[in-house]
Design a protein around this motif. Structure first.
Motif, PDB file in Angstrom:
ATOM      1  N   GLU A   1     -11.133 -11.733  -0.349  1.00  0.00           N
ATOM      2  CA  GLU A   1     -10.594 -10.619   0.419  1.00  0.00           C
ATOM      3  C   GLU A   1     -10.297  -9.458  -0.529  1.00  0.00           C
ATOM      4  O   GLU A   1     -10.020  -9.670  -1.710  1.00  0.00           O
ATOM      5  CB  GLU A   1      -9.324 -11.044   1.165  1.00  0.00           C
TER       6      GLU A   1
ATOM      7  N   SER B   1      -8.580  -5.206  -0.533  1.00  0.00           N
ATOM      8  CA  SER B   1      -7.971  -4.097   0.197  1.00  0.00           C
ATOM      9  C   SER B   1      -8.991  -2.968   0.261  1.00  0.00           C
ATOM     10  O   SER B   1     -10.009  -3.002  -0.447  1.00  0.00           O
ATOM     11  CB  SER B   1      -6.719  -3.612  -0.523  1.00  0.00           C
TER      12      SER B   1
ATOM     13  N   TYR C   1      -5.628  -6.186   3.721  1.00  0.00           N
ATOM     14  CA  TYR C   1      -6.621  -7.001   3.023  1.00  0.00           C
ATOM     15  C   TYR C   1      -7.695  -7.437   4.002  1.00  0.00           C
ATOM     16  O   TYR C   1      -7.419  -8.169   4.955  1.00  0.00           O
ATOM     17  CB  TYR C   1      -5.954  -8.208   2.356  1.00  0.00           C
TER      18      TYR C   1
END
Lengths: 111, 111
Positions: A49, A51, A89
């Motif tokens: 993941e 951002s 995220y």
DNA sequence: TCAATATATGAGCATATGTTCATATATTGA
DNA sequence: TCAATATATGAACATATGCTCATATATTGA
């Protein structure tokens, strides 16, 4: 069931001709995978993941560009996100389509 | 090697990040699959070879439209043709990509 | 050679797409 | 509450895309 039959399993199962709705969904899904920027984003989300800013920095893209593309991918449910403070995220949300992408990448590198 | 690992085999094998050339080829390939007209053409060629006119008639498209799209698919080596007189019979030329298309169709019909 | 048939091609057009810019929104810590 | 940070959003723009029209090319049979 031998391997060759298994490989073309979907061909036999799929309808001919394709109905309007399926046609649209399939084309939209491939459209998502047809842009270099989105491919690079998905390729990163395939690992872990990230951002929005992390994606923008790693890929050297504008924050707005990444955000716009993530919205596109989100709407097709190819990605999802979790919030942590002001940070979102993003991560993959469709293993099957991710697998298609990886198959295509593998195919491209060996041809 | 269990099934789950096998499924993500390509992910582990593929390079990160993707090089420019791979990125372009992958995006072009998916672009080929991202248009309803081309999907319908490929879906027919998946069953059997067809002449340009046969495709145009079956899909209710102009001859020129079909010819233009076939050129696009041909240039990516997704289709090929054989000549019989003045007629050109087109057929699929990339089983792997055809398989990706069928997987996506199968995925779309069950989601 | 010539007409008939099948297909390819290029220009023009309307629409879709991807990026950028400016700005709005949302969350948090002080 | 307010400033700081992260992200979302909409408009504007340039470019890409897909179709249509007119026409070019290629093959065949007479």
């Amino acid at each position: 069931m031998n391997k060759d039959f298994k490989k073309d399993e979907n061909f036999f199962l799929n309808k001919h001709p394709l109905d309007e709705e399926t046609l649209f969904l399939v084309s939209q899904t491939f459209k998502a995978l047809s842009d270099p920027t989105r491919i690079r984003i998905l390729n990163l989300l395939c690992i872990a993941e990230h951002s929005v800013n992390e994606l923008a920095e790693k890929l050297d893209l504008g924050q707005s560009t990444v955000s716009h593309q993530l919205r596109f991918l989100k709407q097709l449910r190819l990605v999802k996100y979790r919030r942590a403070g002001t940070t979102l995220y993003y991560s993959k949300d469709d293993d099957h389509i991710m697998n298609l992408l990886n198959q295509a990448i593998e195919h491209a590198t060996h041809n």
